[in-house]
Design a protein around this motif. Sequence first.
Motif, PDB file in Angstrom:
ATOM      1  N   ILE A   1       0.916  -1.135   0.057  1.00 30.49           N
ATOM      2  CA  ILE A   1      -0.091  -0.122   0.105  1.00 30.49           C
ATOM      3  C   ILE A   1       0.833   1.260   0.094  1.00 30.49           C
ATOM      4  O   ILE A   1       1.815   1.292   0.839  1.00 30.49           O
ATOM      5  N   TYR A   2       0.361   2.156  -0.843  1.00 29.01           N
ATOM      6  CA  TYR A   2       1.543   3.356  -1.106  1.00 29.01           C
ATOM      7  C   TYR A   2       0.719   4.603  -0.507  1.00 29.01           C
ATOM      8  O   TYR A   2      -0.639   4.692  -0.781  1.00 29.01           O
ATOM      9  N   LEU A   3       1.248   5.315   0.419  1.00 31.30           N
ATOM     10  CA  LEU A   3       0.413   6.493   1.184  1.00 31.30           C
ATOM     11  C   LEU A   3       1.498   7.662   0.984  1.00 31.30           C
ATOM     12  O   LEU A   3       2.394   8.070   1.287  1.00 31.30           O
ATOM     13  N   PRO A   4       1.117   8.407  -0.288  1.00 35.48           N
ATOM     14  CA  PRO A   4       1.444   9.751  -0.712  1.00 35.48           C
ATOM     15  C   PRO A   4       1.489  10.743   0.250  1.00 35.48           C
ATOM     16  O   PRO A   4       0.504  10.893   0.939  1.00 35.48           O
ATOM     17  N   PHE A   5       2.285  11.395  -0.129  1.00 33.54           N
ATOM     18  CA  PHE A   5       2.395  12.993   0.886  1.00 33.54           C
ATOM     19  C   PHE A   5       1.252  13.791   0.326  1.00 33.54           C
ATOM     20  O   PHE A   5       0.852  13.456  -0.861  1.00 33.54           O
TER      21      PHE A   5
ATOM     22  N   ASN B   1      10.610   4.746   2.985  1.00 32.25           N
ATOM     23  CA  ASN B   1      10.062   6.011   2.563  1.00 32.25           C
ATOM     24  C   ASN B   1      10.812   6.617   1.294  1.00 32.25           C
ATOM     25  O   ASN B   1      11.771   6.388   1.026  1.00 32.25           O
ATOM     26  N   LEU B   2       9.755   6.876   0.504  1.00 33.37           N
ATOM     27  CA  LEU B   2      10.183   7.417  -0.976  1.00 33.37           C
ATOM     28  C   LEU B   2      10.340   9.103  -1.202  1.00 33.37           C
ATOM     29  O   LEU B   2       9.317   9.855  -0.430  1.00 33.37           O
ATOM     30  N   GLU B   3      11.457   9.533  -1.132  1.00 36.10           N
ATOM     31  CA  GLU B   3      11.900  10.944  -0.936  1.00 36.10           C
ATOM     32  C   GLU B   3      10.981  11.779  -1.769  1.00 36.10           C
ATOM     33  O   GLU B   3      10.761  11.424  -2.951  1.00 36.10           O
ATOM     34  N   GLN B   4      10.323  12.684  -1.086  1.00 32.97           N
ATOM     35  CA  GLN B   4       9.258  13.682  -1.761  1.00 32.97           C
ATOM     36  C   GLN B   4       8.126  13.054  -2.455  1.00 32.97           C
ATOM     37  O   GLN B   4       7.608  13.630  -3.160  1.00 32.97           O
ATOM     38  N   ALA B   5       7.819  11.868  -1.862  1.00 35.41           N
ATOM     39  CA  ALA B   5       6.795  11.196  -2.618  1.00 35.41           C
ATOM     40  C   ALA B   5       5.890  10.450  -1.755  1.00 35.41           C
ATOM     41  O   ALA B   5       4.570  11.117  -1.457  1.00 35.41           O
ATOM     42  N   GLY B   6       6.179   9.708  -0.855  1.00 35.16           N
ATOM     43  CA  GLY B   6       5.449   9.000   0.159  1.00 35.16           C
ATOM     44  C   GLY B   6       6.082   8.012   0.859  1.00 35.16           C
ATOM     45  O   GLY B   6       7.256   7.687   0.647  1.00 35.16           O
ATOM     46  N   THR B   7       5.023   7.115   1.188  1.00 33.67           N
ATOM     47  CA  THR B   7       5.655   5.811   2.116  1.00 33.67           C
ATOM     48  C   THR B   7       4.804   4.459   1.380  1.00 33.67           C
ATOM     49  O   THR B   7       3.774   4.578   1.061  1.00 33.67           O
ATOM     50  N   LEU B   8       5.785   3.579   1.437  1.00 34.51           N
ATOM     51  CA  LEU B   8       5.416   2.343   1.001  1.00 34.51           C
ATOM     52  C   LEU B   8       5.388   1.276   1.812  1.00 34.51           C
ATOM     53  O   LEU B   8       6.429   1.019   2.485  1.00 34.51           O
ATOM     54  N   LEU B   9       4.114   0.671   2.267  1.00 35.04           N
ATOM     55  CA  LEU B   9       4.084  -0.502   3.270  1.00 35.04           C
ATOM     56  C   LEU B   9       3.909  -1.801   2.397  1.00 35.04           C
ATOM     57  O   LEU B   9       3.251  -2.064   1.617  1.00 35.04           O
ATOM     58  N   GLU B  10       4.785  -2.689   2.903  1.00 33.22           N
ATOM     59  CA  GLU B  10       4.727  -4.167   2.368  1.00 33.22           C
ATOM     60  C   GLU B  10       4.442  -4.949   3.617  1.00 33.22           C
ATOM     61  O   GLU B  10       5.033  -5.228   4.401  1.00 33.22           O
ATOM     62  N   VAL B  11       3.426  -5.990   3.177  1.00 32.03           N
ATOM     63  CA  VAL B  11       3.292  -7.134   4.415  1.00 32.03           C
ATOM     64  C   VAL B  11       3.378  -8.466   3.592  1.00 32.03           C
ATOM     65  O   VAL B  11       2.655  -8.546   2.576  1.00 32.03           O
TER      66      VAL B  11
END
Length: 604
Positions: free
Chosen positions: A292-296, A332-342
Amino acid sequence: MILQTQIDHVDASKSIIKDKIREMIKRGDLDQAKEALMIYEQKIQHDPDITLLIADILEREGNHATLAEVLHEGLLKYPGNFKLLYRLGKIFENQKEYYSAWDTYLEAMPKVSGSQQRKMLRQALGRCRANLKSGQNMFSNGFSIVLKGDRDPVVLNYRLDKLKKRRALLQAILEQTDSNCCSALELECAAGMVSRILGYCGLKTLGLTENPHDLYKARSIEFPKQARQGELVEWQVFEKFILNKQSAQNLNGYDLVLLLPEFFSWYKERGLEEVRAIVKILAEKANRQFFIYLPFPDDEDSNDDDERLRTLMKDELVSLFNEMQGRLTEKNLEQAGTLLEVAKAGLEEVTRGALIPGSKIAVKGKSKIVKMNIEDLIGISAFTYGKDGWHYYSAVIRELEENPNLLYEESSLKRFYDRFQPKNRLEQWLDDCGEELYPLSRGWPNLPWYDMDKQQRLIPKTYSNPRRKERGGNQHWGPNSDRFGREELARIKAAYEMMKPGYLPEVYPDGFIKGYLLKRGEKVRLLVTEGQHRIAALDCLGYREINCLLDPNAQTATAIVDISEVGSWPLVKSGLYSREVAEKVFNAYMDADGKKKAKRFGLI
């Protein structure tokens, strides 16, 4: 009266009744057909064939104006029905709205059932493809694809900043994805980059989006390739899908499930509680991994409340995944958001970062993307790249680095076209052979592993290529006019400038360097079919490895040519080549040394 009795016992004879109604329509008994259809519809309210029969009546009446409207209404009631989609596509096609037809047929692709439907759809796509023309315009901040085939051209714009963000997300996913995954479902797929590349990596993919414009872009970005290769293309599947708790529950399970909204507004519109419920359902649909990707929040519209909401969302999702007892990874992707992987609980060790193999593994694997050493890439005339190779494009770029104002008349490209002028295939492929070899010394036969159907025993006396006529010359050897040479030098310069920011094949339409593998024992090389200007640029920019796409063309129809199968190559079986000469051609590529070849022609 007999038909009325049959309708009264409709459960036992639905197909018979519908066939009789079709016969009435065919005979022109439209009033009787309408009456029978009305009675049938009262008895059986849920049957997509009712819509098709109404369409048959309208068509027989010549009422073409409302045909598409009736089928659209039917698709609202029976979404994704193959017969309705195919009929709608046929209507667009008859109206010469070829892009609308092509897009509708593509929508029907995942609904195919059986070889007959697949054949019908392939033929329909082929007809549309023949009537569609595509072009692309490059800009400093992106590009557009123009498709001509409807009354008005369809223009699809792609922004480079968005695509680069998506590519950074893709790279993070590729690094984390378990190589044991065989299927992938991407929700909120934007322009389809992640699904497309995962498909190339050998996963069976489905991309879903609520945004119809994104759907068009996802389906259209590789239209030039689809138009060129036709039946060889394995179509990537993208569908419109409105994601909520109910629709999520109805999804099938996939090894890999990805929820990748492009903007934070997707989360904001749904709120914490609904997002948690949807994510929980989706995570349970994943057999192996869930991303799941949670963008800024978007810079222009964000405020402190958005930042707080994003923090709450992230904490809530982490808590949810911990409850599910999966192995959680955060990036954490720089200036983009957070990627969570399960990774699912109880799963054996996950093998990450191996979706794109090296060449030796690729010959046994499912990925069409392969990581190649630049020294193992070879051009059609057996010139090579890298520090131990020599290629006429690389030589020119090194001259341009020294002198950006280099004139064609003073360049090594001019010398190459003046000195490398093969009169037949023997001089092109085996210039140092020292003996006549049939059929190479007789003219311009194709490579022995090519499948040329009825022309398998013909030897053209002169070289002919449609692109040569189109461009006014031959980029691979001379003689060429100075005008063509200057244009070729301009293409080399453009490729070099384009590659300076980096090789981004996932971003651009038809962006990968392409070719097919040649295998002799443990040694593997890639014969390049597209991208020689770009390879030379990357060579001079210091790249030592390049991701390439295994891309069989209409002649090879295979991604791997193995010398151990020489006896089964089409032009060996046809008798045009002896086994011995076919092996010599193959080995000319496997043992190619661009520097030695350049020395023989006085180029270095």
